[in-house]
Design a protein around this motif. Structure first.
Motif, PDB file in Angstrom:
ATOM      1  N   HIS A  80      17.789  -0.913  -9.825  1.00 18.83           N
ATOM      2  CA  HIS A  80      17.225  -0.106 -10.921  1.00 18.83           C
ATOM      3  C   HIS A  80      15.717  -0.190 -10.920  1.00 18.83           C
ATOM      4  N   GLU A  81      15.088   0.811 -11.531  1.00 14.55           N
ATOM      5  CA  GLU A  81      13.631   0.865 -11.663  1.00 14.55           C
ATOM      6  C   GLU A  81      13.162   0.276 -12.988  1.00 14.55           C
ATOM      7  N   SER A  82      13.924   0.520 -14.061  1.00 10.56           N
ATOM      8  CA  SER A  82      13.527   0.076 -15.398  1.00 10.56           C
ATOM      9  C   SER A  82      13.769  -1.417 -15.569  1.00 10.56           C
ATOM     10  N   THR A  83      13.076  -2.001 -16.545  1.00 12.12           N
ATOM     11  CA  THR A  83      13.287  -3.399 -16.917  1.00 12.12           C
ATOM     12  C   THR A  83      13.449  -3.462 -18.431  1.00 12.12           C
ATOM     13  N   GLY A  84      13.873  -4.626 -18.909  1.00 12.30           N
ATOM     14  CA  GLY A  84      14.059  -4.797 -20.347  1.00 12.30           C
ATOM     15  C   GLY A  84      15.531  -4.777 -20.700  1.00 12.30           C
ATOM     16  N   LYS A  85      15.817  -4.526 -21.963  1.00 14.70           N
ATOM     17  CA  LYS A  85      17.200  -4.558 -22.443  1.00 14.70           C
ATOM     18  C   LYS A  85      17.997  -3.391 -21.866  1.00 14.70           C
ATOM     19  N   ALA A  86      19.194  -3.715 -21.392  1.00 18.65           N
ATOM     20  CA  ALA A  86      20.097  -2.694 -20.861  1.00 18.65           C
ATOM     21  C   ALA A  86      21.505  -2.951 -21.383  1.00 18.65           C
ATOM     22  N   ASP A  87      22.216  -1.880 -21.668  1.00 21.51           N
ATOM     23  CA  ASP A  87      23.630  -1.969 -22.023  1.00 21.51           C
ATOM     24  C   ASP A  87      24.445  -1.933 -20.742  1.00 21.51           C
ATOM     25  N   ILE A  88      25.547  -2.663 -20.730  1.00 25.33           N
ATOM     26  CA  ILE A  88      26.422  -2.733 -19.565  1.00 25.33           C
ATOM     27  C   ILE A  88      27.695  -1.954 -19.870  1.00 25.33           C
ATOM     28  N   TYR A  89      28.042  -1.035 -18.970  1.00 24.98           N
ATOM     29  CA  TYR A  89      29.264  -0.243 -19.100  1.00 24.98           C
ATOM     30  C   TYR A  89      30.170  -0.541 -17.914  1.00 24.98           C
TER      31      TYR A  89
END
Length: 78
Positions: A50-59
């Motif tokens: 992934h490119e983004s960082t920080g909080k992510a939701d997991i599906y």
């Protein structure tokens, strides 16, 4: 090419490991979005670029099962 990688360990509540489950990360915010799907290996592990960082939701399988700070590693139970 992705700048970051996160490792998601997926496990059934009985401790067995799912094989071939779709795992996606969802990022909020202006530059948010969803990662491309990755499928768990025979150990229940999905490594997501992934490119983004920080909080992510997991599906997993289209269902939200948790969230964590990326990049990093976490365990989710389904």
């Amino acid at each position: 090419m992705n700048k970051h990688h996160s490792k998601i360990y997926v496990s059934y509540k009985d401790g067995s490991k799912p094989y071939g489950k779709e795992v996606v990360l969802g990022f909020a915010g202006f530059f948010g979005g969803m990662t491309s799907p990755v499928y768990t290996d025979r150990e229940g592990v999905a490594i997501i670029g992934h490119e983004s960082t920080g909080k992510a939701d997991i599906y997993v399988g289209g269902k939200k099962v948790g969230s964590f700070n990326t990049p990093g590693e976490t365990v989710v139970f389904i």
